[in-house]
Motif scaffolding. Sequence first.
Motif, PDB file in Angstrom:
ATOM      1  N   GLN A  19     -10.151   5.058 -10.878  1.00 57.73           N
ATOM      2  CA  GLN A  19      -9.527   4.839  -9.558  1.00 57.73           C
ATOM      3  C   GLN A  19      -8.173   4.137  -9.668  1.00 57.73           C
ATOM      4  O   GLN A  19      -7.326   4.258  -8.800  1.00 57.73           O
ATOM      5  N   ASN A  20      -7.997   3.427 -10.753  1.00 61.18           N
ATOM      6  CA  ASN A  20      -6.801   2.606 -10.907  1.00 61.18           C
ATOM      7  C   ASN A  20      -5.686   3.312 -11.670  1.00 61.18           C
ATOM      8  O   ASN A  20      -4.605   2.760 -11.829  1.00 61.18           O
ATOM      9  N   GLU A  21      -5.961   4.526 -12.150  1.00 61.08           N
ATOM     10  CA  GLU A  21      -4.966   5.235 -12.962  1.00 61.08           C
ATOM     11  C   GLU A  21      -3.848   5.787 -12.089  1.00 61.08           C
ATOM     12  O   GLU A  21      -4.101   6.463 -11.105  1.00 61.08           O
ATOM     13  N   LYS A  22      -2.628   5.533 -12.506  1.00 64.04           N
ATOM     14  CA  LYS A  22      -1.470   6.042 -11.748  1.00 64.04           C
ATOM     15  C   LYS A  22      -1.267   7.538 -12.015  1.00 64.04           C
ATOM     16  O   LYS A  22      -0.922   8.300 -11.123  1.00 64.04           O
ATOM     17  N   GLN A  23      -1.463   7.949 -13.272  1.00 68.51           N
ATOM     18  CA  GLN A  23      -1.244   9.372 -13.582  1.00 68.51           C
ATOM     19  C   GLN A  23      -2.410  10.203 -13.029  1.00 68.51           C
ATOM     20  O   GLN A  23      -3.549   9.733 -12.973  1.00 68.51           O
ATOM     21  N   ALA A  24      -2.074  11.409 -12.610  1.00 63.29           N
ATOM     22  CA  ALA A  24      -3.113  12.281 -12.057  1.00 63.29           C
ATOM     23  C   ALA A  24      -4.106  12.640 -13.155  1.00 63.29           C
ATOM     24  O   ALA A  24      -3.723  12.997 -14.265  1.00 63.29           O
ATOM     25  N   PRO A  53      -7.907   8.694   0.975  1.00 67.39           N
ATOM     26  CA  PRO A  53      -7.014   9.123  -0.110  1.00 67.39           C
ATOM     27  C   PRO A  53      -5.635   8.468  -0.010  1.00 67.39           C
ATOM     28  O   PRO A  53      -4.881   8.450  -0.986  1.00 67.39           O
ATOM     29  N   LYS A  54      -5.334   7.908   1.189  1.00 65.69           N
ATOM     30  CA  LYS A  54      -4.065   7.165   1.298  1.00 65.69           C
ATOM     31  C   LYS A  54      -4.176   5.848   0.540  1.00 65.69           C
ATOM     32  O   LYS A  54      -3.208   5.348  -0.011  1.00 65.69           O
ATOM     33  N   TRP A  55      -5.356   5.275   0.534  1.00 66.93           N
ATOM     34  CA  TRP A  55      -5.557   3.993  -0.159  1.00 66.93           C
ATOM     35  C   TRP A  55      -5.760   4.216  -1.653  1.00 66.93           C
ATOM     36  O   TRP A  55      -5.216   3.479  -2.468  1.00 66.93           O
ATOM     37  N   MET A  59      -9.013   9.223  -6.135  1.00 66.49           N
ATOM     38  CA  MET A  59     -10.374   9.665  -5.819  1.00 66.49           C
ATOM     39  C   MET A  59     -10.378  10.768  -4.752  1.00 66.49           C
ATOM     40  O   MET A  59     -11.424  11.140  -4.223  1.00 66.49           O
ATOM     41  N   GLY A  60      -9.213  11.311  -4.446  1.00 68.58           N
ATOM     42  CA  GLY A  60      -9.088  12.324  -3.390  1.00 68.58           C
ATOM     43  C   GLY A  60      -9.805  13.626  -3.708  1.00 68.58           C
ATOM     44  O   GLY A  60     -10.052  14.445  -2.816  1.00 68.58           O
ATOM     45  N   GLN A 114     -10.668  -8.191   3.452  1.00 68.57           N
ATOM     46  CA  GLN A 114      -9.533  -7.670   4.231  1.00 68.57           C
ATOM     47  C   GLN A 114      -8.639  -6.766   3.384  1.00 68.57           C
ATOM     48  O   GLN A 114      -8.255  -5.677   3.812  1.00 68.57           O
ATOM     49  N   LYS A 115      -8.298  -7.212   2.189  1.00 68.81           N
ATOM     50  CA  LYS A 115      -7.366  -6.433   1.350  1.00 68.81           C
ATOM     51  C   LYS A 115      -8.009  -5.142   0.869  1.00 68.81           C
ATOM     52  O   LYS A 115      -7.345  -4.118   0.745  1.00 68.81           O
ATOM     53  N   ASN A 116      -9.290  -5.189   0.572  1.00 69.54           N
ATOM     54  CA  ASN A 116      -9.932  -4.038  -0.067  1.00 69.54           C
ATOM     55  C   ASN A 116     -10.410  -3.004   0.939  1.00 69.54           C
ATOM     56  O   ASN A 116     -10.229  -1.804   0.735  1.00 69.54           O
ATOM     57  N   ILE A 117     -11.017  -3.471   2.033  1.00 67.09           N
ATOM     58  CA  ILE A 117     -11.586  -2.503   2.981  1.00 67.09           C
ATOM     59  C   ILE A 117     -11.111  -2.748   4.407  1.00 67.09           C
ATOM     60  O   ILE A 117     -11.644  -2.179   5.348  1.00 67.09           O
ATOM     61  N   ASN A 118     -10.097  -3.620   4.537  1.00 65.54           N
ATOM     62  CA  ASN A 118      -9.376  -3.733   5.814  1.00 65.54           C
ATOM     63  C   ASN A 118     -10.241  -4.261   6.958  1.00 65.54           C
ATOM     64  O   ASN A 118     -10.035  -3.887   8.109  1.00 65.54           O
ATOM     65  N   CYS A 119     -11.210  -5.106   6.644  1.00 63.64           N
ATOM     66  CA  CYS A 119     -12.025  -5.709   7.699  1.00 63.64           C
ATOM     67  C   CYS A 119     -12.672  -6.994   7.178  1.00 63.64           C
ATOM     68  O   CYS A 119     -12.663  -7.241   5.966  1.00 63.64           O
ATOM     69  N   SER A 120     -13.204  -7.775   8.096  1.00 62.77           N
ATOM     70  CA  SER A 120     -13.857  -9.027   7.706  1.00 62.77           C
ATOM     71  C   SER A 120     -15.228  -8.723   7.076  1.00 62.77           C
ATOM     72  O   SER A 120     -15.728  -7.586   7.167  1.00 62.77           O
ATOM     73  N   ILE A 121     -15.841  -9.746   6.510  1.00 64.20           N
ATOM     74  CA  ILE A 121     -17.178  -9.557   5.928  1.00 64.20           C
ATOM     75  C   ILE A 121     -18.159  -9.127   7.028  1.00 64.20           C
ATOM     76  O   ILE A 121     -18.931  -8.172   6.860  1.00 64.20           O
ATOM     77  N   ALA A 122     -18.090  -9.814   8.164  1.00 65.61           N
ATOM     78  CA  ALA A 122     -19.015  -9.482   9.261  1.00 65.61           C
ATOM     79  C   ALA A 122     -18.807  -8.036   9.730  1.00 65.61           C
ATOM     80  O   ALA A 122     -19.770  -7.287   9.931  1.00 65.61           O
TER      81      ALA A 122
END
Length: 306
Positions: A19-24, A53-55, A59-60, A114-122
């Motif tokens: 998931q972290n690879e920059k190259q396709a 896939p924007k994030w 993994m698209g 917040q950074k990873n999934i754009n929401c709070s834990i709750a």
Amino acid sequence: MPLPSRVKIVDVGPRDGLQNEKQAVPAAVKIELVHRLQDAGLKEIEVTSYVSPKWVPQMGDNAEVMAGIRRQPGVRYSVLTPNLKGFEAAIAGPRATWPDEIVVFGAASEAFSQKNINCSIAESIERFAPVAEAARDQGIYVRGAMSCTVGCPYEGDIAPERVGYLAGLMKGIGVQHVGVADTIGVGTPRKVQAAIEATLRHYAVDDVSGHFHDTYGQALANTLAALELGVWQYDTSVAGLGGCPYAKGATGNVATEDVVYMLHGMGIDTGIDLDQLIDAGQYISDFLGRKSNSRVATAVLNKRAG
Ligand code: HMG
Ligand code: MG
């Protein structure tokens, strides 16, 4: 407590690693990697994620990869699904392409959530609840990943109570198994044990796994510390691939080869053929054009080269 005599390894390289690879990385290469891992004896492989896939553009090709895998009986194929949209996409094709297990992924740290999934834990738990229910309704096993259980790139040290709190929330929505993740690899053995002990207040030891990134070189020691508590399931990554796009500086999971070598050396069974595993790691390292992060693979390959 005697150490477990058998360990189950989940290779998360195709997902957490790539998931972290920059190259396709073409779907065909990901599929070949999965095939080589199962041929080496892995009984569970975390194949891909159904995220935006924007994030995470890498993994698209999730559906293509899941459809392309030649499944082996007795092997479990898991995917990440952070919300219902992801889960619906994961089961959009014919049943033969569905995952056997889905992973909802939360964090013990608010800032990382917040950074990873754009929401709070709750909020994350509110999103996961219908995913867990829908998956169980379809007979799909539900695992929860708990990120930043010892340290967070934004908040620093994380207290075990916060891990226990998240584990309790996961249990409350019917998540069947949780992974205690050291996302940025800062943990040391006693801290990792404290995070696991907090989790064990909510989950039986058979329903808990360790997921240790090796950024500070502590992951094997942390694995041994978790074994001492009876934990017998671990996520590892072939060739030590990876890192998290939302955890700057974090390197890959502990290399599968290194964990397997340690376990076999201690007389603990994994069902994995180390030589074939090293070949699988070499395959993906060659494709990526760099050396494996596995110390064991490097040593064995040097020895083979004579
Ligand atoms: P969001 O922006 O809050 O979601 O993202 P939203 O519902 O507001 O939707 C926004 C857009 O995303 C919409 O598209 C949705 O359709 C789309 P638009 O209208 O703008 O074109 N969308 C999706 N597309 C595909 N699949 C989906 C999906 N959901 C919404 N499932 C979301 C929320 C979670 C989706 C986003 O934040 C995301 O994708 N984050 C990526 C998270 C990720 O993959 N992180 C790395 C994996 S976690 C990890 O590595 C840690 C772990 O290894 C353990 C450890 O080490 O700690 C597990
Ligand atoms: Mg991870």
